[in-house]
Design a protein around this motif. Structure first.
Motif, PDB file in Angstrom:
ATOM      1  N   VAL A 164       0.850  -1.192   0.000  1.00 15.01           N
ATOM      2  CA  VAL A 164       0.000   0.000   0.000  1.00 15.01           C
ATOM      3  C   VAL A 164       0.888   1.245   0.000  1.00 15.01           C
ATOM      4  O   VAL A 164       2.036   1.211   0.476  1.00 15.01           O
ATOM      5  CB  VAL A 164      -0.961   0.014   1.202  1.00 15.01           C
ATOM      6  CG1 VAL A 164      -1.976  -1.103   1.075  1.00 15.01           C
ATOM      7  CG2 VAL A 164      -0.210  -0.090   2.523  1.00 15.01           C
ATOM      8  N   PRO A 165       0.419   2.369  -0.546  1.00 13.92           N
ATOM      9  CA  PRO A 165       1.274   3.542  -0.763  1.00 13.92           C
ATOM     10  C   PRO A 165       2.001   4.057   0.471  1.00 13.92           C
ATOM     11  O   PRO A 165       3.189   4.392   0.407  1.00 13.92           O
ATOM     12  CB  PRO A 165       0.300   4.593  -1.304  1.00 13.92           C
ATOM     13  CG  PRO A 165      -0.791   3.815  -1.930  1.00 13.92           C
ATOM     14  CD  PRO A 165      -0.937   2.579  -1.098  1.00 13.92           C
ATOM     15  N   GLU A 166       1.300   4.139   1.606  1.00 11.33           N
ATOM     16  CA  GLU A 166       1.935   4.685   2.811  1.00 11.33           C
ATOM     17  C   GLU A 166       3.112   3.818   3.260  1.00 11.33           C
ATOM     18  O   GLU A 166       4.167   4.332   3.642  1.00 11.33           O
ATOM     19  CB  GLU A 166       0.910   4.778   3.955  1.00 11.33           C
ATOM     20  CG  GLU A 166      -0.339   5.564   3.608  1.00 11.33           C
ATOM     21  CD  GLU A 166      -1.466   4.681   3.096  1.00 11.33           C
ATOM     22  OE1 GLU A 166      -2.635   5.043   3.305  1.00 11.33           O
ATOM     23  OE2 GLU A 166      -1.170   3.616   2.496  1.00 11.33           O
ATOM     24  N   PHE A 167       2.911   2.504   3.196  1.00 11.77           N
ATOM     25  CA  PHE A 167       3.953   1.573   3.607  1.00 11.77           C
ATOM     26  C   PHE A 167       5.131   1.661   2.641  1.00 11.77           C
ATOM     27  O   PHE A 167       6.292   1.732   3.050  1.00 11.77           O
ATOM     28  CB  PHE A 167       3.387   0.152   3.626  1.00 11.77           C
ATOM     29  CG  PHE A 167       4.289  -0.861   4.286  1.00 11.77           C
ATOM     30  CD1 PHE A 167       4.149  -1.140   5.628  1.00 11.77           C
ATOM     31  CD2 PHE A 167       5.259  -1.525   3.556  1.00 11.77           C
ATOM     32  CE1 PHE A 167       4.973  -2.078   6.247  1.00 11.77           C
ATOM     33  CE2 PHE A 167       6.098  -2.454   4.163  1.00 11.77           C
ATOM     34  CZ  PHE A 167       5.948  -2.735   5.513  1.00 11.77           C
ATOM     35  N   LEU A 183       5.776   6.048  13.352  1.00 16.14           N
ATOM     36  CA  LEU A 183       4.768   5.066  12.973  1.00 16.14           C
ATOM     37  C   LEU A 183       4.276   5.355  11.560  1.00 16.14           C
ATOM     38  O   LEU A 183       4.197   6.508  11.151  1.00 16.14           O
ATOM     39  CB  LEU A 183       3.582   5.129  13.934  1.00 16.14           C
ATOM     40  CG  LEU A 183       3.833   4.776  15.394  1.00 16.14           C
ATOM     41  CD1 LEU A 183       2.547   4.956  16.186  1.00 16.14           C
ATOM     42  CD2 LEU A 183       4.349   3.356  15.534  1.00 16.14           C
ATOM     43  N   VAL A 184       3.936   4.315  10.837  1.00 15.35           N
ATOM     44  CA  VAL A 184       3.378   4.453   9.493  1.00 15.35           C
ATOM     45  C   VAL A 184       1.949   3.950   9.532  1.00 15.35           C
ATOM     46  O   VAL A 184       1.693   2.796   9.888  1.00 15.35           O
ATOM     47  CB  VAL A 184       4.209   3.657   8.468  1.00 15.35           C
ATOM     48  CG1 VAL A 184       3.563   3.740   7.089  1.00 15.35           C
ATOM     49  CG2 VAL A 184       5.645   4.172   8.442  1.00 15.35           C
ATOM     50  N   GLU A 185       1.008   4.808   9.195  1.00 13.86           N
ATOM     51  CA  GLU A 185      -0.410   4.449   9.244  1.00 13.86           C
ATOM     52  C   GLU A 185      -0.899   4.056   7.862  1.00 13.86           C
ATOM     53  O   GLU A 185      -0.690   4.774   6.880  1.00 13.86           O
ATOM     54  CB  GLU A 185      -1.234   5.619   9.774  1.00 13.86           C
ATOM     55  CG  GLU A 185      -2.702   5.276   9.953  1.00 13.86           C
ATOM     56  CD  GLU A 185      -3.503   6.437  10.514  1.00 13.86           C
ATOM     57  OE1 GLU A 185      -4.728   6.266  10.723  1.00 13.86           O
ATOM     58  OE2 GLU A 185      -2.924   7.524  10.739  1.00 13.86           O
ATOM     59  N   THR A 186      -1.551   2.911   7.774  1.00 14.73           N
ATOM     60  CA  THR A 186      -2.171   2.459   6.528  1.00 14.73           C
ATOM     61  C   THR A 186      -3.600   2.013   6.830  1.00 14.73           C
ATOM     62  O   THR A 186      -4.058   2.091   7.976  1.00 14.73           O
ATOM     63  CB  THR A 186      -1.404   1.269   5.908  1.00 14.73           C
ATOM     64  OG1 THR A 186      -1.647   0.091   6.704  1.00 14.73           O
ATOM     65  CG2 THR A 186       0.094   1.537   5.847  1.00 14.73           C
ATOM     66  N   GLN A 187      -4.277   1.509   5.838  1.00 22.81           N
ATOM     67  CA  GLN A 187      -5.643   1.018   6.034  1.00 22.81           C
ATOM     68  C   GLN A 187      -5.675  -0.174   6.995  1.00 22.81           C
ATOM     69  O   GLN A 187      -6.725  -0.513   7.540  1.00 22.81           O
ATOM     70  CB  GLN A 187      -6.233   0.601   4.695  1.00 22.81           C
ATOM     71  CG  GLN A 187      -5.548  -0.607   4.064  1.00 22.81           C
ATOM     72  CD  GLN A 187      -5.817  -0.729   2.578  1.00 22.81           C
ATOM     73  OE1 GLN A 187      -5.403   0.091   1.774  1.00 22.81           O
ATOM     74  NE2 GLN A 187      -6.534  -1.780   2.210  1.00 22.81           N
ATOM     75  N   PHE A 188      -4.523  -0.803   7.202  1.00 25.05           N
ATOM     76  CA  PHE A 188      -4.462  -1.982   8.060  1.00 25.05           C
ATOM     77  C   PHE A 188      -4.175  -1.637   9.521  1.00 25.05           C
ATOM     78  O   PHE A 188      -4.416  -2.446  10.406  1.00 25.05           O
ATOM     79  CB  PHE A 188      -3.386  -2.947   7.549  1.00 25.05           C
ATOM     80  CG  PHE A 188      -3.604  -3.369   6.131  1.00 25.05           C
ATOM     81  CD1 PHE A 188      -4.661  -4.207   5.796  1.00 25.05           C
ATOM     82  CD2 PHE A 188      -2.776  -2.923   5.121  1.00 25.05           C
ATOM     83  CE1 PHE A 188      -4.880  -4.596   4.482  1.00 25.05           C
ATOM     84  CE2 PHE A 188      -2.981  -3.297   3.811  1.00 25.05           C
ATOM     85  CZ  PHE A 188      -4.040  -4.132   3.481  1.00 25.05           C
TER      86      PHE A 188
END
Length: 247
Positions: A164-167, A183-188
């Motif tokens: 996913v793009p953020e990751f 921290l990296v925030e994604t849909q997960f």
């Protein structure tokens, strides 16, 4: 001590139910899980109270909260100028043919109300990782809700477009051998990322990435606005019997 939100008690039965649901979703048991359950119940209560004050109701609490956030959380889609500026300021994020290997510790987000609670736990583990990077694998096995946690968080090797793009942005802007600084925030959920390998590539044009980049930046704007809204509700509330951490 009895925990209450604006005069309404949060019972031990409520807390136990919340913990059971979190365990069923894969979160490890412990003191942090209890804190997370309490914090989620507090935020949910605040949102439901605010929805009632505004005359918002739906078939379920989850739908009511969703309607409230849709109505009250205001943010704008990322425009072309914003996307272009991000592209120009982050050239290393827009390479093709690049490969990387990384590990992560995932803290799953079950709903908007729990995001702040999960983030607080993730930030605590991030501090531990930053203080002792060699403990990354053991902390992944202990805390990660991703199946890769059993392997110390290792995801193997992958190229651009596979995550996913953020990751992806975080991985390909972090030096090999380093841990992403935040921290990296994604849909997960929230990720703590350690990059173990990086291989070079060539630049991707702005036109090829702008649609995907707009989606990413708009999503980030929405998450930031939601967090600010929840912080505002919490600041105006009277919470007794529990000290809510910095939000």
């Amino acid at each position: 001590m009895v925990i209450s939100v604006n005069g309404t008690e949060i019972s031990e039965a409520n807390i136990a139910t919340e913990i059971a649901q979190a365990v069923a979703a894969g979160q490890p048991e412990g003191d942090e899980l209890r804190d997370g359950a309490i914090q989620e119940l507090i935020l949910r209560k605040l949102m439901l109270d605010e929805a009632a004050r505004l005359g918002i109701s739906a078939a379920s609490d989850e739908e009511t909260v969703g309607t409230l956030l849709d109505q009250e959380v205001d943010f704008e889609d990322a425009d072309d100028a914003t996307c272009r500026a991000f592209y120009d300021q982050n050239p290393s994020n827009f390479q093709q043919g690049e490969m990387a290997a990384a590990s992560h510790i995932l803290f799953a987000i079950n709903d908007d109300a729990s995001a702040g609670l999960v983030k607080a736990k993730a930030e605590g583990v991030l501090e531990q990782v930053q203080a002792n990077p060699s403990h990354f694998a053991s902390l992944a096995r202990e805390h990660s809700t991703c199946p890769s946690g059993k392997e110390g968080g290792a995801l193997g090797k992958f190229g651009r477009g596979q995550m996913v793009p953020e990751f992806e942005t975080a991985v390909f802007s972090t030096a090999p051998g380093a841990i992403a600084p935040g921290l990296v925030e994604t849909q997960f959920g929230y990720h703590i990322i350690q990059v173990t390998e990086r291989e070079g590539g060539e630049a991707v044009s702005y036109d090829d990435v702008k649609e995907r980049l707009q989606e990413f930046l708009t999503d980030m704007a929405g998450r930031k606005a939601t967090h600010a809204y929840l912080a505002k509700l919490l600041a105006a509330a009277k919470v007794e019997g529990y000290q809510f951490p910095a939000f």
